[in-house]
Design a protein around this motif. Structure first.
Motif, mmCIF file in Angstrom:
data_model
loop_
_atom_site.group_PDB
_atom_site.id
_atom_site.type_symbol
_atom_site.label_atom_id
_atom_site.label_comp_id
_atom_site.label_asym_id
_atom_site.label_seq_id
_atom_site.Cartn_x
_atom_site.Cartn_y
_atom_site.Cartn_z
ATOM 1 N N UNK A 168 32.008 29.946 17.888
ATOM 2 C CA UNK A 168 31.431 29.694 19.149
ATOM 3 C C UNK A 168 32.353 29.448 20.393
ATOM 4 N N UNK A 169 32.482 30.675 21.406
ATOM 5 C CA UNK A 169 33.334 30.608 22.492
ATOM 6 C C UNK A 169 32.710 29.370 23.512
ATOM 7 N N UNK A 170 33.415 28.310 23.862
ATOM 8 C CA UNK A 170 32.814 27.154 24.494
ATOM 9 C C UNK A 170 33.221 27.031 25.932
ATOM 10 N N UNK A 171 34.336 28.109 26.150
ATOM 11 C CA UNK A 171 34.927 27.787 27.635
ATOM 12 C C UNK A 171 35.520 29.119 27.929
ATOM 13 N N UNK A 172 35.648 29.696 29.306
ATOM 14 C CA UNK A 172 36.456 30.814 29.680
ATOM 15 C C UNK A 172 36.870 30.629 31.191
ATOM 16 N N UNK A 173 37.939 31.079 31.537
ATOM 17 C CA UNK A 173 38.343 30.711 32.752
ATOM 18 C C UNK A 173 39.506 32.077 33.312
ATOM 19 N N UNK A 174 39.505 32.094 34.602
ATOM 20 C CA UNK A 174 40.408 33.426 34.866
ATOM 21 C C UNK A 174 41.409 32.951 36.006
ATOM 22 N N UNK A 175 42.767 33.622 35.702
ATOM 23 C CA UNK A 175 43.793 33.144 36.357
ATOM 24 C C UNK A 175 43.480 33.342 37.790
ATOM 25 N N UNK A 176 44.244 32.758 38.812
ATOM 26 C CA UNK A 176 43.922 32.670 40.384
ATOM 27 C C UNK A 176 44.153 34.108 40.843
ATOM 28 N N UNK A 177 45.110 34.911 40.084
ATOM 29 C CA UNK A 177 45.602 36.029 40.575
ATOM 30 C C UNK A 177 44.669 37.396 40.165
ATOM 31 N N UNK A 178 43.872 36.768 39.073
ATOM 32 C CA UNK A 178 42.655 37.696 38.381
ATOM 33 C C UNK A 178 43.173 38.788 37.423
ATOM 34 N N UNK A 179 44.338 38.257 36.945
ATOM 35 C CA UNK A 179 45.085 39.354 35.785
ATOM 36 C C UNK A 179 44.848 39.032 34.538
ATOM 37 N N UNK A 180 44.701 37.702 34.143
ATOM 38 C CA UNK A 180 44.465 37.180 32.626
ATOM 39 C C UNK A 180 43.353 36.746 32.660
ATOM 40 N N UNK A 181 42.769 36.322 31.477
ATOM 41 C CA UNK A 181 41.643 35.531 31.213
ATOM 42 C C UNK A 181 41.995 34.566 29.837
ATOM 43 N N UNK A 182 41.582 33.288 30.102
ATOM 44 C CA UNK A 182 41.864 32.347 28.971
ATOM 45 C C UNK A 182 40.455 31.853 28.387
ATOM 46 N N UNK A 185 24.636 31.146 26.637
ATOM 47 C CA UNK A 185 25.782 31.385 27.297
ATOM 48 C C UNK A 185 26.327 30.256 27.683
ATOM 49 N N UNK A 186 27.763 29.936 27.112
ATOM 50 C CA UNK A 186 28.263 28.412 27.264
ATOM 51 C C UNK A 186 28.924 28.405 28.791
ATOM 52 N N UNK A 187 29.486 29.425 29.351
ATOM 53 C CA UNK A 187 30.186 29.338 30.389
ATOM 54 C C UNK A 187 30.325 30.768 31.306
ATOM 55 N N UNK A 188 30.302 30.644 32.643
ATOM 56 C CA UNK A 188 30.116 31.907 33.495
ATOM 57 C C UNK A 188 31.548 31.377 34.421
ATOM 58 N N UNK A 189 32.129 32.609 35.017
ATOM 59 C CA UNK A 189 33.208 32.539 35.921
ATOM 60 C C UNK A 189 33.441 33.803 36.645
ATOM 61 N N UNK A 190 33.565 33.308 37.867
ATOM 62 C CA UNK A 190 34.052 34.722 38.848
ATOM 63 C C UNK A 190 35.668 34.712 39.015
ATOM 64 N N UNK A 191 35.922 35.911 38.979
ATOM 65 C CA UNK A 191 37.303 36.360 39.717
ATOM 66 C C UNK A 191 37.634 35.388 40.728
ATOM 67 N N UNK A 192 38.408 34.685 40.876
ATOM 68 C CA UNK A 192 38.797 33.677 42.158
ATOM 69 C C UNK A 192 39.567 34.347 43.310
ATOM 70 N N UNK A 193 40.151 35.448 42.507
ATOM 71 C CA UNK A 193 41.008 36.300 43.761
ATOM 72 C C UNK A 193 40.230 37.140 44.603
ATOM 73 N N UNK A 194 39.415 38.047 44.144
ATOM 74 C CA UNK A 194 38.543 38.946 45.054
ATOM 75 C C UNK A 194 37.104 38.846 44.594
ATOM 76 N N UNK A 195 36.891 38.191 43.587
ATOM 77 C CA UNK A 195 35.206 38.327 42.986
ATOM 78 C C UNK A 195 34.899 39.611 42.673
ATOM 79 N N UNK A 196 35.672 40.338 42.076
ATOM 80 C CA UNK A 196 35.458 41.618 41.620
ATOM 81 C C UNK A 196 34.730 41.710 40.400
ATOM 82 N N UNK A 197 34.888 40.759 39.684
ATOM 83 C CA UNK A 197 34.150 40.676 38.297
ATOM 84 C C UNK A 197 33.730 39.626 37.854
#
Length: 518
Positions: free
Chosen positions: A490-504, A448-460
């Motif tokens: 290999x997926x090396x990084x993940x991030x979630x938009x501040x409003x939680x609506x999209x993922x990069x 597992x290369x990266x973990x990321x919480x939803x920064x808006x509500x932490x719902x996922x």
């Protein structure tokens, strides 16, 4: 020969036939002479010989054969060898190869022989220890006891020690105390208000689950000529920063109005492993001020604005591979994790290193700040994670349970849940209040290369792996909601938009991708 009826019979002592003949008298009649026992056979002794076994009286069932000194010595040597091999089988030696080598050197043996592996080295140590005599073993134990007694009490207290920091560190800790208390109070008030209405919580969970199940690929962009190692959304969600192994950092416009063009930042001489946005970038920070920070394997940490392609400042080289950078929520401090088993805290306003924190036994891979700004979590190559209280400098939680290095850690917005991703293909959820791991997810088939919480509500929670997938999990229950597939490597990084609506996501296939609902 003459004589009467009572005349004695004379026997010639030289007549062997008369002596050897059997007695002709009838059974029951007295014998004419006293029988002499036959001489003992060769190799036996007579009854009168002291210290010898008598085989005539039937008291022994064997014959004691005199052995030569050579035979006795061979028998003793054979028994001694059997005992030595028995001791070697029952002997316990360390399993760590470095400890085995140290013990071999302690006894005057070479660390390694040609073609020898760790298992053969352990067998050689067992053989060496089994050959020590009892006197040698007792002498060695006495020497160890004496050396332990000679250790001063001050040295025993070195298990807990503190690194002397600069005078400015005290001011920074007081600042963090005031900053975190206010934000913690606000967070708790919001949480109490949210939990007051369970219907709102249930509706929000259902809406989030339905939205995440509709996520699909929206944008796929070739980002560089080398693998993309890190992706981060700007605080306003309008731009995306990507770091690459080519040594460049690029800023992409991912807003709906304009999704073309990039701004390249050059300055690193090698791989760039991490990039981080200032918490107020593109909000209250002007383009000429500090907006970005990045670090590379050459040990450099560069600070960037958004107006030029060159850095506006650089921090002192850390002297080893810098693995990740992360801004404190206040924006005043910048954390850098280093491959020398330490992490550093810099005051970017003053350009001064205020904290050099040790605690891990191997390189530190990742760091994440709690939303309040009071705590920081780090993950290391030693398979452990630690939670640090920045106001006191103490390690308040030790995260043990992963079977491999912790490559990524991230805080939930609720302030007490923490996620960690590891080389052992699993993700663990930790509760800082209880100081335990509450869930273990067999999340992926590779590391597992990266973990990321939803920064808006932490719902996922979003996790990515070298198995080429990105998976979305519902917070707390950790039910799998969606698996995103599209990267061929290999997926090396993940991030979630501040409003939680999209993922990069960024991957080894040199692309970044944007995911969202259809």
């Amino acid at each position: 020969m003459s004589g009467g009826k009572d005349s004695p019979m004379l026997i010639d002592s030289d007549d062997s036939e008369s002596c050897d003949s059997e007695d002709d008298s009838p059974p029951g009649s007295p014998k004419s002479r006293t029988d002499t026992p036959p001489p003992p056979p060769p190799g036996t002794t007579s009854e009168s010989s002291p210290g010898r076994d008598n085989i005539v009286d039937g008291t022994q069932d064997y014959v004691d054969v005199d052995e030569s000194p050579v035979v006795v010595d061979e028998k003793a040597a054979l028994l001694e060898e059997f005992e030595r091999k028995k001791r070697a089988r029952q002997m316990h030696v360390p399993t760590e190869d470095s400890e085995v080598g140290a013990m071999l050197r302690q006894h005057g043996a070479p660390f390694c022989l040609f073609g020898e592996g760790p298992a053969e080295r352990r067998d050689r140590l067992k053989d060496l220890l089994s050959r020590l005599t009892t006197d040698q073993q007792q002498l060695q134990q006495q020497q160890q006891m004496v050396s332990r007694q000679e250790v001063p009490s001050a040295r025993r207290k070195e298990e807990t020690w503190y690194h002397e920091g600069p005078k400015r560190l005290k001011e920074v800790r007081q600042y963090l105390l005031q900053y975190s208390v206010h934000r913690a109070r606000e967070r708790l008030e919001k949480e109490r208000a949210l939990h007051a209405d369970t219907a709102v919580i249930t509706a929000h969970k259902q809406e989030t689950s339905a939205r995440l199940r509709r996520y699909q690929l929206l944008i796929s962009q070739n980002a560089d000529i080398r693998p993309v190692s890190c992706v981060r959304f700007s605080p306003d969600g309008q731009q995306l920063a990507t770091a690459s192994w080519s040594g460049s950092v690029q800023i992409w416009d991912v807003s709906e109005d304009s999704r073309d063009g990039s701004h390249t930042l050059r300055g690193h001489e090698g791989h760039v492993d991490s990039v981080a946005w200032h918490p107020q970038a593109r909000l209250s920070q002007s383009a000429a001020q500090l907006n970005l920070a990045s670090c590379g394997r050459d040990g450099s940490v560069l600070l960037w604005g958004l107006e030029s392609e060159t850095c506006i400042a650089s921090l002192q080289n850390v002297g080893a591979r810098a693995t990740e950078v992360s801004f404190h929520p206040s924006g005043r401090l910048l954390a850098v994790t280093v491959d020398d088993a330490s992490w550093r805290l810099w005051d970017v306003e003053e350009g001064e290193e205020v904290l050099f924190q040790e605690g891990h036994s191997k390189g530190v891979c990742s760091i994440s700040f709690q939303k309040d700004g009071a705590l920081a979590a780090t993950g290391g190559m030693d398979n452990f994670g630690r939670v640090w209280d920045l106001r006191t400098g103490r390690c308040v939680m030790f995260m043990a349970g992963h079977q491999g290095a912790l490559l990524s850690v991230d805080w939930s917005p609720d302030g007490y849940h923490l996620a960690s991703g590891s080389v052992d293909n699993s993700v663990r959820i930790w509760d800082v209040r209880q100081r335990i791991s509450i869930l273990t997810l067999p999340a992926h088939t590779k590391l597992v290369s990266a973990v990321r919480y939803d920064p808006c509500h932490g719902s996922y929670l979003a996790t990515c792996s070298y198995d080429g997938t990105v998976r979305l999990w519902q917070h707390k229950s950790c039910h799998p909601l969606r698996t995103l597939q599209g990267h061929g490597h290999k997926v090396m990084s993940v991030d979630i938009c501040p409003d939680g609506t999209s993922i990069a996501t960024g991957a080894f296939d040199k692309t970044y991708k944007i995911w969202g609902p259809d």
